[in-house]
Design a protein around this motif. Structure first.
Motif, short mmCIF file in Angstrom:
data_model
loop_
_atom_site.label_atom_id
_atom_site.label_comp_id
_atom_site.label_asym_id
_atom_site.label_seq_id
_atom_site.Cartn_x
_atom_site.Cartn_y
_atom_site.Cartn_z
N TYR C 77 42.92 13.62 16.81
CA TYR C 77 42.61 15.07 16.49
C TYR C 77 43.94 15.93 16.34
O TYR C 77 43.87 17.01 16.32
N ASP C 79 46.82 17.90 14.55
CA ASP C 79 46.74 18.86 13.55
C ASP C 79 47.54 18.10 12.21
O ASP C 79 48.66 17.54 12.71
N ARG C 89 41.97 19.15 7.75
CA ARG C 89 40.73 18.86 8.47
C ARG C 89 40.55 20.03 9.11
O ARG C 89 41.20 20.47 10.13
N PRO C 90 39.48 20.73 9.19
CA PRO C 90 39.12 21.96 10.15
C PRO C 90 38.64 21.48 11.42
O PRO C 90 38.26 20.17 11.68
N ALA C 91 38.99 22.31 12.47
CA ALA C 91 38.56 21.76 13.88
C ALA C 91 36.83 22.17 13.79
O ALA C 91 36.37 22.85 13.28
N ARG C 92 36.26 21.16 14.68
CA ARG C 92 34.89 21.53 14.66
C ARG C 92 34.53 22.61 15.60
O ARG C 92 35.26 22.80 16.69
N TYR C 93 33.69 23.26 15.47
CA TYR C 93 33.27 24.41 16.27
C TYR C 93 32.10 24.07 16.97
O TYR C 93 30.71 24.12 16.68
N PHE C 94 32.09 23.84 18.37
CA PHE C 94 30.90 23.78 19.10
C PHE C 94 31.68 24.20 20.68
O PHE C 94 32.79 24.13 20.93
N HIS C 95 30.48 24.55 21.68
CA HIS C 95 30.90 25.23 22.75
C HIS C 95 30.63 24.06 23.90
O HIS C 95 31.16 24.54 25.01
N GLY C 96 30.20 23.08 23.64
CA GLY C 96 29.88 22.20 24.72
C GLY C 96 28.46 21.43 24.46
O GLY C 96 27.84 21.77 23.64
#
Lengths: 309, 132, 278, 593
Positions: C77, C79, C89-96
């Motif tokens: 992962y 950059d 590649r965008p970072a994945r957006y999640f909180h857990g």
């Protein structure tokens, strides 16, 4: 400002649109400070409690030298000298000849009357010495000098503390707590003169408490001579026993806190005389009060644990 | 507010505040508490005087009386009665930890193991502890 | 950029390598006698070593797994920019993930509780007074700055009588017999440490603490002080001699007693003086 | 603005830079004094390592002016070695790590990150720094008193520490040591009361507790730990001080005497000190690592450009570590003569505390997973924190297991463990924090190239220095001995080799700090000017200028969400400052974020 719905003190009001604040910073800080003080006194008092509860006979006795075999001395006898009577020299001579003690030590025993203890005797020797002393007009009785785990209250042979005096002193401190809360209540209603008056009363009562404690310390440290069960040197100083160590440390640190409280109160009192406080702005009085009450609570516990038990 | 009108009593804004202010204003509770503290102190004194030779009841009773006194001072004089929950969040953990610390000292300093010696029969009874 | 992860991988690999090599070198592994590096001489020692190895495997597994995940995340992962200088590649957006949190709470909790309970019986065997052997005490061992003073009961079987045998830094016992000693200190805190037998117990002034251990190989072992006790702490070293038979031990004791009687020395001889330091 | 804490910036340089009540200036003061003591403590460690690798060989140059004993041919006296490690630990723990983490980062970051203008009590804040100075003075003065500085170890166990006949350092040095620690303790106590009050009372509008950055959470919980645990240490130190000066008997048993000293009355118990000491000093370990965890969380989330994995579980884990931290102190005393049944109890609680630590590690890896990792110096140090903390945490399990602890207690295994936590953990976190916030603190940017060189060598040689401590430790190498070769089993060539290898790595580790020092001071005066938000981070300190103005914020910021909203889908930028509302299409998971 004691009501749950009351607004915080204006002088410390956080920004109007801040998240709902539970109290003023000063109040949060003073309660946190008191929490740290609780832990500090826990360190001292907790140590005292476990020592007091758990000390085996070997850990406390001044009737005998530190390395004495206490189990062998379990039922040793001695003579308690109640009053010297008219013939002090004769009494001294009798004690010296019965025990072989030196002049200085005999003098200390005489000075400690009515609780002078002559130790190092067997049952027969104790009986003989009692009879001899009785003939000389002194008041003496043979007694068992069983080693004591820890000084017991009201036992003048092992415990030098005056419970009567300290009970009065305790109540003085409690009264000062009451006058303190009255001072806070007065300023909450904006009655400044009344607040100053009650602050002064608190100051005086606190000072009295300290004075009595200083007097007590003086008596213990050099004013009086105590029997050998309390101290081999005749004076009750921190190094003579674990009890003395604990007593002086615990009451000494409490005394320091009282002294700090008295200084704080004096400053608050001056501020009150100068009209610094009002019904809207009395944070300093309230915080000083909280501290003062805390010191009182500590003393209530300390008095029970150290003096009465 | 100016200094001049500061000495006037505040007009309570809500009924709750009014009740609280009335509570604070009257000195009767404080003097009553003081009287109760006086009685408790005398009680302690007498208790200690007359029960000095029976350690069990002595300690139990005195600790009870002292706790009552301390609680009265904290509850009324320190205004815990009127305080919000957060104060208990500060004081509660401190008291809990004070209790835990003291409690966990007991096994080492109070519940002392039997003295060592040559293999002792199980029923050693009131055997004197060796000195030194 | 992403190759920074190799540094982390190398450090982890180096650590694993060192720990994996350790059992194959007697100098790197748990201390045993030089002649027999694979053999642990005491019963407690064998139990402790077994527990040690279980924990080593367990933590080793967790270590490798977490480091691998870390290095993989670092590598995978990192950059990277495309030709236009924008992130490839965008970072994945999640909180857990609640499920993951529950899983990685419960599994380690189970393992840890198991570990704790699994240790209990060995701990009880080595330290609980109720587990002490019902044998006469072998000796009273007193630590003082900076030597171990040993007091054997002598012929009458009681410590503290006139016929006691005194030695300094010299503890003798018999093979395969559980030795019970009473540990004391006369000044500061010391710690009675037998590396080869995996025994350690602080000697605390004012306390008498029972310590027991055994040894299934005759020979000479080392006794160390493991708690800082002053300038001479490092050289507070004693010998532990394990005799093949009880008879041999008794012969040694008799000879020593005779010697002690001749020299009229009731107290331990030869205090170390200040000038002796290195 | 009705804020009572706004006061004009002082014009007098003395009140502006020295006796300042500005939290940012105080933070810098803590940082500088901490870094200076870091150098001192590090040098002491070098001498320790030299002695261990080549016992009794005179140290070049230093042996002449540190210990003048021509009779010993320049050899280090063994008591001097004891003084070295005692002072090394004392300095590093009480005068470097705690002041830098809580004093420097706590002071600088708490008001800025919660959107306050200053601490709740700026004057108290100033006091908490300046009360350190008597502590510094006592510590340094103890080198020059009769008998030299304390040599009872940083744990200062009585009777070694209380009896003046037990060791030269217990003559006078120990009293100075106690006074120094008391001063540092008062500093920490006043500081923590200030931090807690600030966090509770002065948060900006909208800054709910569960919107605070992990750094603030960790500093808040650290402050709570200190407030509740430190007074107990204070009482223990006071009792030891009285034992030494007033002749009280708390920690000496009946009739105790040491060496040629006279017997004291006694009646106390040496174990009591250990209990009271560890009641604080175990939580102190968390005081030294929790802020590092907070810093690592923020840095990792920022440079992964991704929300922190499990924000609320992370906070709960922090609180769990702190809460459990109060009931595990006995694991330092398994072999101390403590009641073995108590030992079994402490083993269970100690095992349990590994759990929240494990959760945190998994969450950090989860944060990086799927991110867009930017390898800045700060990020590298934060990742090293995670990597090394794993080792430090796992080696802790060996000690928690009471039977295994019997063998490894008081050996180099413990030394390795604590250095993996305090160097691999806290120190890497400090480096990460310095690289990350340097632009905000000083308004200039550090050199990334030098930063990476510094990281590379520090990381490599840190592993080389401390890894083998575990191995010599389980081989039985006792700690606190100047000469292992006294023992046969430590004379083995493998052990000697490891000792020398560790020493060489330690020297290299020391040298590896040179690029950091150069970078720090060069950037301080000549680094490129920093922009307000160089890392494109979310938390409030980046919304104000670098360095922040005297009141921190022109207008108090309004906060809309937690600071971890990176790479929000649909956003123009890959970050969303806490002062910008979330886009309407995003709803947050109430359990995780």
């Amino acid at each position: 400002m004691t009501s749950a719905d009351a607004p915080p003190h204006p002088a410390h009001r956080p920004s109007a649109d801040a998240a709902p604040a539970p109290a003023t910073p000063g109040k949060v800080a003073i309660w946190l400070f008191l929490a740290t003080e609780i832990m500090f006194f826990t360190g001292l008092l907790g140590s005292y409690i476990v020592f007091r509860a758990g000390s085996p006979p070997t850990s406390y006795s001044n009737l005998y030298a530190p390395a004495a075999q206490l189990d062998r001395l379990k039922d040793a006898r001695g003579v308690v000298l109640g009053a010297v009577g008219p013939d002090a020299d004769g009494v001294a001579g009798a004690i010296a000849s019965a025990t072989g003690k030196g002049e200085a030590e005999v003098a200390r025993i005489l000075a400690a009357a009515p609780h002078g203890v002559v130790n190092g005797l067997d049952e027969k020797g104790a009986g003989e010495l009692t009879a001899a002393l009785g003939k000389l007009g002194a008041k003496a009785e043979a007694a068992s000098l069983r080693t004591s785990n820890w000084p017991r209250p009201y036992d003048p042979l092992t415990n030098p503390l005056s419970i009567d005096l300290t009970t009065v002193n305790t109540f003085i401190l409690i009264c000062s707590s009451a006058t303190m809360v009255l001072a806070v209540s007065a300023i909450q209603q904006g009655r400044k003169g009344r607040c100053s008056l009650f602050l002064l009363a608190t100051l005086v009562l606190g000072g009295t408490f300290l004075g009595v404690q200083v007097f007590e310390y003086h008596e213990l440290l050099e004013g009086r001579s105590y029997p050998i069960g309390i101290s081999p040197t005749g004076h009750f100083t921190p190094e003579v026993s674990l009890f003395a160590s604990c007593f002086f440390t615990v009451t000494g640190f409490h005394g320091l806190h009282v002294a700090a409280g008295v200084v704080t109160l004096a400053i608050v009192f001056l501020g009150s005389l100068l009209g610094r406080f009002s019904a809207q702005d009395f944070g300093a009085v309230e915080y000083a009060g909280l501290y003062w009450h805390f010191v009182d609570v500590v003393w209530i516990l300390l008095f029970t644990i150290v003096y009465l038990i | 507010m100016t200094e001049a009108d500061a000495s006037l009593p505040i007009v309570p804004a809500t009924p709750a505040q009014a009740a609280a202010a009335a509570d604070v204003e009257s000195h009767a509770p404080y003097l009553k508490i003081l009287f109760a503290l006086f009685l408790l102190t005398v009680g302690e004194y007498l208790f200690a005087r007359f029960l000095k030779d029976s350690p069990g009841p002595l300690i139990f009773g005195l600790v009870l009386l002292a706790s009552a006194k301390a609680a009265l001072v904290a509850w009324y004089f320190m205004h815990l009665k009127y305080e919000r929950f957060w104060v208990f969040l500060v004081i509660g953990p401190a008291l809990l930890m004070a209790f835990i610390l003291t409690l966990l000292l007991f096994p080492d300093f109070v519940m002392l193991p039997d003295p060592l010696g040559e293999p002792v029969p199980a029923t050693s009874g009131e055997a004197p502890r060796p000195a030194g | 950029m992403r190759y920074w992860s190799l540094i982390f991988a190398l450090a982890a690999a180096f650590s694993v390598g060192a720990f994996a090599y350790a059992p194959f070198s007697p100098d790197w592994w748990l201390p045993n006698t030089v002649a027999e590096p694979g053999h642990v001489v005491s019963k407690a020692g064998r139990e402790i070593d077994a527990l040690f190895i279980i924990i080593l495997w367990l933590t080793g597994g967790v270590f490798v797994a977490t480091q691998a995940a870390l290095v993989w995340a670092q590598f995978r992962y990192a950059d990277r920019l495309d030709a236009e200088g924008k992130p490839a590649r965008p970072a994945r957006y999640f909180h857990g993930s609640q499920r993951l949190e529950v899983i990685w709470t419960i599994i380690p909790a189970g393992i840890l509780v198991f570990l704790a309970l699994y240790q209990m019986s060995t701990w009880a065997d080595v330290k609980f007074r109720s587990a002490a052997p019902r044998t006469p005490v072998l000796a009273e061992l007193t630590g003082r700055q900076f030597q171990w003073m040993v007091k054997y009961p002598g012929p009458d079987g009681k410590v503290g009588t006139a016929d006691d045998l005194f030695t300094v830094n010299d503890l003798h016992l018999v093979k395969d017999e559980t030795a019970l000693i009473h540990l004391k200190s006369s000044d500061v805190i010391h710690s009675f440490f037998l590396p080869q037998m995996r025994i350690k117990q602080d000697a605390v002034p004012g306390m008498t603490i029972p310590v027991w251990f055994d040894c299934d190989r005759a020979g000479r072992y080392e006794l160390a002080c493991a708690e800082l006790c002053g300038w001479g702490h490092y050289k507070m070293r004693g010998d532990v001699v394990v005799h093949e038979t009880r008879a041999e031990f008794e012969a040694w004791q008799a000879a020593k007693l005779a010697e002690q009687g001749r020299s009229q020395v009731g107290e331990p001889e030869g205090e170390t003086s200040e000038g002796d330091r290195q | 603005m009705s804020d009572a804490h706004v006061h004009p910036r002082p014009r007098n340089p003395l009140t502006r830079y020295v006796f300042s009540t500005d939290h940012k200036v105080i933070a810098v003061q803590f940082l500088f004094s901490g870094l200076i003591f870091f150098a001192v403590g590090g040098l002491l460690a070098m001498i320790i390592r030299w002695q261990l690798a080549w016992p009794w060989r005179p140290v070049p140059i230093l042996s002449k002016w540190l210990w003048s004993a021509p009779a010993l041919g320049g050899q280090m006296p063994p008591e001097f070695y004891n003084k070295l490690f005692t002072m090394h630990a004392t300095i590093m723990i009480f005068f470097v790590i705690i002041p830098i983490l809580t004093g420097a980062f706590g002071n600088f970051l708490i008001p800025l990150m919660i959107g306050a203008r200053d601490m709740a009590f700026p004057k108290l804040n100033m006091f908490s720094y300046w009360i350190m100075w008597p502590g510094f003075a006592f510590l340094l003065a103890s080198f020059f008193v009769e008998g030299g500085p304390s040599e009872a170890g940083w744990t200062g166990y009585p009777p070694l520490s209380t009896d003046p006949h037990a060791a030269p350092g217990s003559l006078n040095g120990q009293t100075y040591w106690l006074l120094a620690l008391l001063c540092a303790g008062i500093s920490s106590l006043t500081g923590s009361i200030n931090y807690i009050t600030t966090v509770v009372m002065l948060r900006a509008p909208g800054m709910k507790m569960f919107r605070m950055p992990m750094t603030v959470w960790s500093l808040f919980i650290t402050a709570l730990l200190q407030a509740f645990a430190l007074p107990v240490l204070t009482s223990a130190l006071v009792m030891q001080l009285l034992d030494r000066t007033a002749g009280t008997n708390f920690f000496s048993p009946v009739g105790a005497s040491v060496g040629n000293g006279p017997a004291v009355t006694g009646g106390g118990a040496p174990l009591l000190f250990q209990h009271l000491f560890w009641f604080y000093s175990h939580p102190a370990v968390y005081v030294m690592i929790l802020p590092g965890m907070g810093i690592a969380s923020d840095v990792i989330s920022t440079f992964s450009r991704k929300p922190l994995f499990g924000y609320k579980p992370m906070v709960v884990a922090l609180a769990a570590i702190a809460g459990l931290g109060f009931i595990v102190w006995g694991h330092h005393m398994f072999q101390s003569g403590m009641n073995p049944a108590l030992g079994a109890t402490f083993m269970v609680s100690t095992m349990m505390i590994a759990l929240p630590s494990a959760i945190k590690v998994f969450n950090w890896i989860g944060t990086m997973w799927g991110g867009r990792i930017q390898y800045t110096s700060a990020m590298l140090n934060a990742m090293a924190f995670v990597s090394m903390f794993i080792i430090g945490g796992l080696s802790g399990i060996f000690m928690a297991a009471t039977p295994v602890d019997i063998h490894i207690h008081d050996t180099y295994f413990i030394v390795g463990h604590i250095h993996y936590v305090l160097f691999g953990g806290s120190t890497f976190a400090i480096f990460a924090g310095v690289y990350y916030w340097f632009p905000k603190i000083f308004g200039r940017t550090m050199n990334e190239g030098l930063g990476k060189v510094h990281f590379l060598f520090t990381f490599i040689f840190m592993t080389g220095t401390f890894l083998f401590m575990h191995i010599v430790g389980w081989h039985g190498h006792m700690r606190r001995i100047p000469d292992p070769t006294v023992y046969e089993f430590l004379r083995a060539p493998g052990v000697v080799w490891m000792n020398q290898f560790m020493t060489i790595c330690a020297f290299a580790l020391g040298l590896a700090q040179v690029p950091f020092v150069l970078n720090f001071f060069y950037s301080l005066v000549a680094g490129p000017k920093a922009e307000a938000n160089p890392w494109k981070a979310n938390s409030l300190e980046w919304t104000t200028a670098s360095p922040p103005p005297h009141y921190n914020f022109e207008d108090l910021p309004r906060v809309f969400h937690a600071p971890y909203e990176y790479s929000v889908p649909g956003g123009e930028e890959d970050y969303l400052p806490q002062t910008s509302p979330l886009p309407p299409n995003i709803t947050l998971d109430p359990v995780m974020a």
